[in-house]
Design a protein around this motif. Structure first.
Motif, mmCIF file in Angstrom:
data_model
loop_
_atom_site.group_PDB
_atom_site.id
_atom_site.type_symbol
_atom_site.label_atom_id
_atom_site.label_comp_id
_atom_site.label_asym_id
_atom_site.label_seq_id
_atom_site.Cartn_x
_atom_site.Cartn_y
_atom_site.Cartn_z
ATOM 1 N N SER A 157 0.839 -1.209 0.000
ATOM 2 C CA SER A 157 0.000 0.000 0.000
ATOM 3 C C SER A 157 0.872 1.257 0.000
ATOM 4 C CB SER A 157 -0.907 0.009 1.241
ATOM 5 O OG SER A 157 -0.127 -0.010 2.430
ATOM 6 N N TYR A 158 2.151 1.051 -0.226
ATOM 7 C CA TYR A 158 3.115 2.140 -0.141
ATOM 8 C C TYR A 158 2.921 3.173 -1.243
ATOM 9 C CZ TYR A 158 7.669 3.983 1.370
ATOM 10 O OH TYR A 158 8.681 4.766 1.859
ATOM 11 N N TYR A 159 2.244 2.790 -2.319
ATOM 12 C CA TYR A 159 2.048 3.685 -3.460
ATOM 13 C C TYR A 159 0.572 3.910 -3.781
ATOM 14 C CZ TYR A 159 6.929 2.508 -3.729
ATOM 15 O OH TYR A 159 8.249 2.316 -3.404
ATOM 16 N N ASP A 160 -0.247 3.797 -2.747
ATOM 17 C CA ASP A 160 -1.690 4.031 -2.929
ATOM 18 C C ASP A 160 -2.000 5.524 -2.981
ATOM 19 O OD1 ASP A 160 -1.991 1.330 -2.861
ATOM 20 O OD2 ASP A 160 -3.042 1.236 -0.930
ATOM 21 N N ILE A 161 -3.164 5.831 -3.528
ATOM 22 C CA ILE A 161 -3.695 7.191 -3.451
ATOM 23 C C ILE A 161 -4.198 7.418 -2.027
ATOM 24 C CG2 ILE A 161 -5.564 8.715 -4.218
ATOM 25 C CD1 ILE A 161 -5.392 7.395 -6.952
ATOM 26 N N VAL A 162 -3.806 8.548 -1.441
ATOM 27 C CA VAL A 162 -4.250 8.825 -0.073
ATOM 28 C C VAL A 162 -5.236 9.988 0.008
ATOM 29 C CG1 VAL A 162 -2.248 7.846 1.076
ATOM 30 C CG2 VAL A 162 -2.180 10.220 0.310
ATOM 31 N N SER A 163 -5.231 10.873 -0.973
ATOM 32 C CA SER A 163 -6.181 11.992 -0.918
ATOM 33 C C SER A 163 -6.431 12.535 -2.316
ATOM 34 C CB SER A 163 -5.660 13.114 -0.021
ATOM 35 O OG SER A 163 -4.516 13.716 -0.595
ATOM 36 N N VAL A 164 -7.632 13.108 -2.502
ATOM 37 C CA VAL A 164 -8.021 13.709 -3.785
ATOM 38 C C VAL A 164 -8.792 14.994 -3.501
ATOM 39 C CG1 VAL A 164 -9.394 13.434 -5.896
ATOM 40 C CG2 VAL A 164 -8.149 11.470 -4.947
ATOM 41 N N ILE A 165 -8.464 16.040 -4.247
ATOM 42 C CA ILE A 165 -9.207 17.311 -4.198
ATOM 43 C C ILE A 165 -9.763 17.564 -5.590
ATOM 44 C CG2 ILE A 165 -9.065 19.793 -3.817
ATOM 45 C CD1 ILE A 165 -6.702 19.241 -1.942
ATOM 46 N N GLU A 166 -11.021 17.874 -5.668
ATOM 47 C CA GLU A 166 -11.661 18.145 -6.958
ATOM 48 C C GLU A 166 -12.019 19.631 -7.051
ATOM 49 O OE1 GLU A 166 -15.483 16.639 -9.693
ATOM 50 O OE2 GLU A 166 -15.140 15.793 -7.697
ATOM 51 N N THR A 167 -11.667 20.239 -8.157
ATOM 52 C CA THR A 167 -11.967 21.642 -8.431
ATOM 53 C C THR A 167 -12.763 21.698 -9.732
ATOM 54 O OG1 THR A 167 -9.901 22.348 -7.378
ATOM 55 C CG2 THR A 167 -11.008 23.952 -8.796
#
Length: 253
Positions: free
Chosen positions: A126-136
């Motif tokens: 899981s070392y290269y997973d996505i941890v956060s996303v911001i949508e604009t």
């Protein structure tokens, strides 16, 4: 450790800016192997107030990935004309010309690919997973909005697998080759070559006798003049003979 601190600060900052985060996010890994995975990102769009004219996503990874690739969006940061970027921890992607419109009733789905660095071979990392996303987004009326989705996992999980490689040990220096031993120098040896014996030479000694005859002539003349008498002097010649003998002896070996 610095990556985890920066990531925690990143998440904290956006949570404080919005006051809350949206849990309507998840990632489905559709295929995994020891060097990466294919995934699909799902984002709930119910937070929108109207349809959009365009949209952008800021995606943060747990750690730097070797490659990120996406097909239904353009990568705008880091700037590239390709559908992939290398060695990134954060990317910004934007809709393409055919998919700018989103509605509040739908779900945004985005397929992507992640490759691990060469030194990581853990298929289930899981070392290269996505941890956060911001949508604009930009709405059709020209207004804008942004939305922060909740972290997919605790940032502390980012350090539980595929730790950074230790520096390779320096190779031990090879021992210097020993110089080949020089041949010992013998003291100078003088070799006296005896001349080959000459064959025996016989020399004949010749004795030469030389006889020298020395003749001494003594002439005595006495003349007496007298008136009446005449004296006749007889000359006597004495001849002496001397004999000299010389002997020469030569010896050769």
């Amino acid at each position: 450790m610095r990556t985890v601190i920066n990531l925690a600060f990143f998440i904290f900052f956006f949570q404080e800016a919005t006051g809350q985060c949206d849990t309507g996010i998840y990632v489905n890994k559709t295929h995994t192997w020891n060097k990466g995975y294919l995934g699909k990102l799902y984002l709930d769009q119910s937070w929108l107030t109207q349809q959009t004219a365009d949209w952008m996503l800021t995606i943060q990874f747990c750690n730097e990935v070797e490659e990120f690739k996406v097909w239904s969006a353009d990568i705008v940061n880091p700037p590239t004309k390709n559908k992939y970027v290398n060695c990134v921890t954060c990317v910004e992607i934007m809709n393409m010309c055919w998919n700018p419109i989103l509605y509040p009733c739908q779900e945004l789905q985005l397929s992507f690919l992640v490759r691990f660095p060469d030194w990581c071979s853990d298929e289930f990392s899981s070392y290269y997973d996505i941890v956060s996303v911001i949508e604009t987004v930009t709405y059709c009326d020209g207004s804008s909005g942004n939305h922060t989705y909740c972290p997919l996992s605790d940032p502390q999980n980012c350090i539980k697998s595929c730790p950074a490689p230790s520096p390779a040990p320096s190779p031990a220096p090879s021992p210097a080759p020993s110089p080949a031993p020089s041949p010992a120098t013998s003291p100078a040896t003088t070799t006296t070559l005896s001349p080959a014996p000459s064959p025996s030479t016989t020399t004949t000694t010749t004795t030469t006798s030389t006889t020298t005859t020395s003749t001494t002539t003594t002439t005595t003349t006495t003349t007496t003049t007298m008136t009446t008498n005449t004296t006749e002097t007889t000359t006597t010649t004495t001849t002496s003979t001397t004999t000299t003998t010389m002997t020469t002896t030569t010896t050769m070996t």
